[in-house]
Design a protein around this motif. Structure first.
Motif, PDB file in Angstrom:
ATOM      1  N   TYR A 109     -29.697 -27.402 -41.626  1.00 37.44           N
ATOM      2  CA  TYR A 109     -28.359 -27.328 -42.208  1.00 37.44           C
ATOM      3  C   TYR A 109     -27.298 -26.743 -41.443  1.00 37.44           C
ATOM      4  CZ  TYR A 109     -24.875 -26.664 -45.917  1.00 37.44           C
ATOM      5  OH  TYR A 109     -23.730 -26.567 -46.547  1.00 37.44           O
ATOM      6  N   TRP A 110     -26.371 -27.428 -41.079  1.00 37.27           N
ATOM      7  CA  TRP A 110     -25.296 -26.616 -40.458  1.00 37.27           C
ATOM      8  C   TRP A 110     -23.693 -27.192 -40.579  1.00 37.27           C
ATOM      9  CZ3 TRP A 110     -22.078 -29.167 -36.195  1.00 37.27           C
ATOM     10  CH2 TRP A 110     -22.685 -30.576 -35.811  1.00 37.27           C
ATOM     11  N   THR A 111     -22.740 -26.077 -40.685  1.00 35.67           N
ATOM     12  CA  THR A 111     -21.595 -26.287 -41.188  1.00 35.67           C
ATOM     13  C   THR A 111     -20.561 -25.967 -40.209  1.00 35.67           C
ATOM     14  OG1 THR A 111     -21.181 -24.393 -42.186  1.00 35.67           O
ATOM     15  CG2 THR A 111     -22.295 -25.960 -43.539  1.00 35.67           C
ATOM     16  N   THR A 112     -19.280 -26.818 -39.899  1.00 37.91           N
ATOM     17  CA  THR A 112     -18.162 -26.113 -39.287  1.00 37.91           C
ATOM     18  C   THR A 112     -16.992 -26.156 -40.124  1.00 37.91           C
ATOM     19  OG1 THR A 112     -17.606 -28.440 -38.455  1.00 37.91           O
ATOM     20  CG2 THR A 112     -19.174 -27.079 -37.252  1.00 37.91           C
ATOM     21  N   LYS A 113     -16.182 -25.190 -39.665  1.00 41.33           N
ATOM     22  CA  LYS A 113     -14.674 -24.827 -40.727  1.00 41.33           C
ATOM     23  C   LYS A 113     -13.671 -24.727 -39.716  1.00 41.33           C
ATOM     24  CE  LYS A 113     -13.032 -22.921 -44.772  1.00 41.33           C
ATOM     25  NZ  LYS A 113     -11.749 -22.615 -44.196  1.00 41.33           N
ATOM     26  N   ALA A 114     -12.905 -25.249 -39.691  1.00 42.35           N
ATOM     27  CA  ALA A 114     -11.663 -25.161 -38.755  1.00 42.35           C
ATOM     28  C   ALA A 114     -10.608 -24.426 -39.629  1.00 42.35           C
ATOM     29  CB  ALA A 114     -11.086 -26.498 -37.991  1.00 42.35           C
ATOM     30  N   SER A 115      -9.740 -23.664 -38.984  1.00 43.91           N
ATOM     31  CA  SER A 115      -8.966 -22.799 -39.688  1.00 43.91           C
ATOM     32  C   SER A 115      -7.896 -23.835 -40.410  1.00 43.91           C
ATOM     33  CB  SER A 115      -7.912 -21.985 -38.544  1.00 43.91           C
ATOM     34  OG  SER A 115      -7.155 -21.332 -39.182  1.00 43.91           O
ATOM     35  N   GLY A 116      -7.803 -23.541 -41.908  1.00 46.37           N
ATOM     36  CA  GLY A 116      -7.026 -24.132 -42.672  1.00 46.37           C
ATOM     37  C   GLY A 116      -7.543 -25.539 -43.237  1.00 46.37           C
ATOM     38  N   GLU A 117      -8.651 -25.744 -42.981  1.00 46.55           N
ATOM     39  CA  GLU A 117      -9.333 -26.910 -43.465  1.00 46.55           C
ATOM     40  C   GLU A 117     -10.688 -26.897 -44.160  1.00 46.55           C
ATOM     41  OE1 GLU A 117      -9.958 -29.635 -40.190  1.00 46.55           O
ATOM     42  OE2 GLU A 117      -7.886 -29.988 -39.475  1.00 46.55           O
ATOM     43  N   ASN A 118     -11.080 -27.869 -44.663  1.00 49.55           N
ATOM     44  CA  ASN A 118     -12.419 -27.860 -45.683  1.00 49.55           C
ATOM     45  C   ASN A 118     -13.527 -27.725 -44.474  1.00 49.55           C
ATOM     46  OD1 ASN A 118     -11.248 -28.057 -48.143  1.00 49.55           O
ATOM     47  ND2 ASN A 118     -11.068 -30.139 -48.164  1.00 49.55           N
ATOM     48  N   PRO A 153     -53.950 -23.128 -41.073  1.00 53.48           N
ATOM     49  CA  PRO A 153     -53.209 -24.182 -40.351  1.00 53.48           C
ATOM     50  C   PRO A 153     -51.642 -24.159 -40.326  1.00 53.48           C
ATOM     51  CG  PRO A 153     -53.915 -25.455 -42.217  1.00 53.48           C
ATOM     52  CD  PRO A 153     -54.438 -23.942 -42.313  1.00 53.48           C
ATOM     53  N   ASP A 154     -51.087 -23.359 -41.231  1.00 53.08           N
ATOM     54  CA  ASP A 154     -49.653 -23.777 -41.621  1.00 53.08           C
ATOM     55  C   ASP A 154     -48.819 -22.633 -41.048  1.00 53.08           C
ATOM     56  OD1 ASP A 154     -50.012 -26.033 -43.460  1.00 53.08           O
ATOM     57  OD2 ASP A 154     -50.873 -24.741 -44.615  1.00 53.08           O
ATOM     58  N   THR A 155     -47.670 -22.945 -40.578  1.00 58.04           N
ATOM     59  CA  THR A 155     -46.649 -22.071 -39.922  1.00 58.04           C
ATOM     60  C   THR A 155     -45.305 -22.510 -40.379  1.00 58.04           C
ATOM     61  OG1 THR A 155     -48.007 -21.603 -38.095  1.00 58.04           O
ATOM     62  CG2 THR A 155     -45.847 -20.911 -37.878  1.00 58.04           C
ATOM     63  N   VAL A 156     -44.569 -21.511 -40.932  1.00 57.05           N
ATOM     64  CA  VAL A 156     -43.203 -21.701 -41.465  1.00 57.05           C
ATOM     65  C   VAL A 156     -42.475 -20.822 -40.855  1.00 57.05           C
ATOM     66  CG1 VAL A 156     -41.529 -21.811 -43.439  1.00 57.05           C
ATOM     67  CG2 VAL A 156     -44.023 -22.383 -43.840  1.00 57.05           C
ATOM     68  N   THR A 157     -41.233 -21.199 -40.054  1.00 56.75           N
ATOM     69  CA  THR A 157     -40.259 -20.409 -39.345  1.00 56.75           C
ATOM     70  C   THR A 157     -38.844 -20.737 -39.877  1.00 56.75           C
ATOM     71  OG1 THR A 157     -40.120 -22.200 -37.805  1.00 56.75           O
ATOM     72  CG2 THR A 157     -41.790 -20.359 -37.342  1.00 56.75           C
ATOM     73  N   LEU A 158     -38.010 -19.610 -39.564  1.00 56.09           N
ATOM     74  CA  LEU A 158     -36.513 -19.746 -40.057  1.00 56.09           C
ATOM     75  C   LEU A 158     -35.660 -19.421 -38.729  1.00 56.09           C
ATOM     76  CD1 LEU A 158     -34.088 -20.246 -42.012  1.00 56.09           C
ATOM     77  CD2 LEU A 158     -34.815 -17.871 -42.886  1.00 56.09           C
ATOM     78  N   ASN A 159     -34.880 -20.211 -38.491  1.00 60.56           N
ATOM     79  CA  ASN A 159     -33.955 -19.944 -37.309  1.00 60.56           C
ATOM     80  C   ASN A 159     -32.406 -20.070 -37.994  1.00 60.56           C
ATOM     81  OD1 ASN A 159     -35.984 -19.768 -35.783  1.00 60.56           O
ATOM     82  ND2 ASN A 159     -35.520 -21.585 -34.551  1.00 60.56           N
ATOM     83  N   ALA A 160     -31.459 -18.786 -38.021  1.00 61.62           N
ATOM     84  CA  ALA A 160     -30.400 -19.074 -38.523  1.00 61.62           C
ATOM     85  C   ALA A 160     -29.490 -18.366 -37.582  1.00 61.62           C
ATOM     86  CB  ALA A 160     -30.311 -18.444 -40.113  1.00 61.62           C
ATOM     87  N   GLY A 214     -12.501 -21.953 -35.322  1.00 63.34           N
ATOM     88  CA  GLY A 214     -13.055 -22.051 -36.464  1.00 63.34           C
ATOM     89  C   GLY A 214     -14.563 -21.289 -36.590  1.00 63.34           C
ATOM     90  N   GLU A 215     -15.321 -21.643 -37.572  1.00 65.19           N
ATOM     91  CA  GLU A 215     -16.637 -20.827 -37.653  1.00 65.19           C
ATOM     92  C   GLU A 215     -17.631 -21.846 -37.760  1.00 65.19           C
ATOM     93  OE1 GLU A 215     -16.065 -18.412 -41.149  1.00 65.19           O
ATOM     94  OE2 GLU A 215     -14.205 -17.474 -40.238  1.00 65.19           O
ATOM     95  N   MET A 216     -18.832 -21.636 -37.505  1.00 67.10           N
ATOM     96  CA  MET A 216     -20.006 -22.337 -37.741  1.00 67.10           C
ATOM     97  C   MET A 216     -21.343 -21.487 -38.243  1.00 67.10           C
ATOM     98  SD  MET A 216     -22.186 -24.379 -34.744  1.00 67.10           S
ATOM     99  CE  MET A 216     -21.180 -25.618 -34.930  1.00 67.10           C
ATOM    100  N   PHE A 217     -21.957 -22.222 -39.185  1.00 66.48           N
ATOM    101  CA  PHE A 217     -23.139 -21.630 -39.846  1.00 66.48           C
ATOM    102  C   PHE A 217     -24.407 -22.856 -39.399  1.00 66.48           C
ATOM    103  CE2 PHE A 217     -26.714 -22.149 -43.216  1.00 66.48           C
ATOM    104  CZ  PHE A 217     -26.994 -20.638 -42.969  1.00 66.48           C
ATOM    105  N   THR A 218     -25.539 -22.172 -38.904  1.00 65.39           N
ATOM    106  CA  THR A 218     -26.592 -23.068 -38.419  1.00 65.39           C
ATOM    107  C   THR A 218     -27.922 -22.540 -39.027  1.00 65.39           C
ATOM    108  OG1 THR A 218     -27.599 -23.892 -36.696  1.00 65.39           O
ATOM    109  CG2 THR A 218     -26.659 -21.894 -36.433  1.00 65.39           C
ATOM    110  N   MET A 219     -28.643 -23.410 -39.531  1.00 60.97           N
ATOM    111  CA  MET A 219     -30.162 -23.023 -39.980  1.00 60.97           C
ATOM    112  C   MET A 219     -31.118 -24.229 -39.868  1.00 60.97           C
ATOM    113  SD  MET A 219     -32.464 -23.523 -42.911  1.00 60.97           S
ATOM    114  CE  MET A 219     -31.287 -24.486 -44.061  1.00 60.97           C
TER     115      MET A 219
END
Length: 224
Positions: free
Chosen positions: A28-37, A194-201, A213-218
């Motif tokens: 899940y990732w987002t981008t937000k330019a200044s003044g925009e949704n 057998p299971d591995t769960v990882t998170l990168n953000a 702008g700004e960006m969130f990444t996960m």
């Protein structure tokens, strides 16, 4: 914000051996330019380690200004091939990604080296990808980097960044390039049996699509 067949780098590609393991992931990732949704990209993927060198992945990506309103944007076939397996003080792999744009049927090819090394508790990544876009009929250069420090077993924190500099052989003027950077987190949430769960953000500040702008990444991944 103008749509693109292959969007700005949203996660740092890292070389690793997934031989014989099946993976499922939510990105899940987002981008937000200044003044925009904000524009949202929820993604679902399945991966398989064909052998100790080759991991392949199929990824579906949606795009929209809300999760409910997101529509299918691209299909992605991603392959990483390890070129080293412990004989060097670094890891090197080849990244190949084929992108199919669901809306207009155009394609993109992303290709380039993936590099990683460890210096004590510090893990460093640096990647360079050349991206050919069939709609624009040109090849552009994208850069990724990350440096994270192991604070406790299974948890690393640091910085990461992404850049798009324009055509690979004729970089855009500095003011038209996109560079962004910010804090990064890598965590192993589960590693038993057998299971591995990882998170990168990460959360990044700078320019996206040549605009402030700004960006969130996960990326949340389960392997078995």
């Amino acid at each position: 914000m103008a749509p693109a067949v292959a969007d700005p780098g949203y996660y740092v590609v890292a070389p690793y051996d997934q031989a014989g393991r099946v993976g499922a992931e939510l990105r899940y990732w987002t981008t937000k330019a200044s003044g925009e949704n904000a524009v949202l990209w929820p993604e679902l993927g399945l991966s398989y380690g064909i052998n100790t060198r080759w991991t392949t992945r199929l990824l579906a990506s949606w795009e929209g200004e809300s999760l409910r309103g997101a529509t299918l944007s691209t299909w992605n076939w991603i392959n990483e091939v390890l070129l080293t397996q412990g004989e060097k003080p670094y890891d090197l792999a080849l990244h190949v990604q084929l992108v199919h744009n669901h809306e207009d049927g155009s394609h993109a090819l992303e290709l380039g080296p993936v590099w990683q090394t460890d210096l004590g508790r510090l893990k460093l990544n640096a990647n360079a990808f050349w991206e050919y876009d069939s709609a624009k009929r040109d090849t552009r250069l994208k850069l990724q980097w990350r440096g994270v420090y192991r604070v406790v077993p299974g948890w690393r924190v640091g910085l990461q960044g992404f850049s798009e500099v324009g055509r690979w052989n004729d970089w855009a003027p500095r003011q038209r390039q996109s560079h962004r950077a910010g804090p990064a987190l890598l965590a192993t949430l589960w590693d038993a049996g057998p299971d591995t769960v990882t998170l990168n953000a990460g959360y990044l500040f700078g320019k996206v699509y040549g605009r402030r702008g700004e960006m969130f990444t996960m990326q949340l991944q389960w392997l078995r």
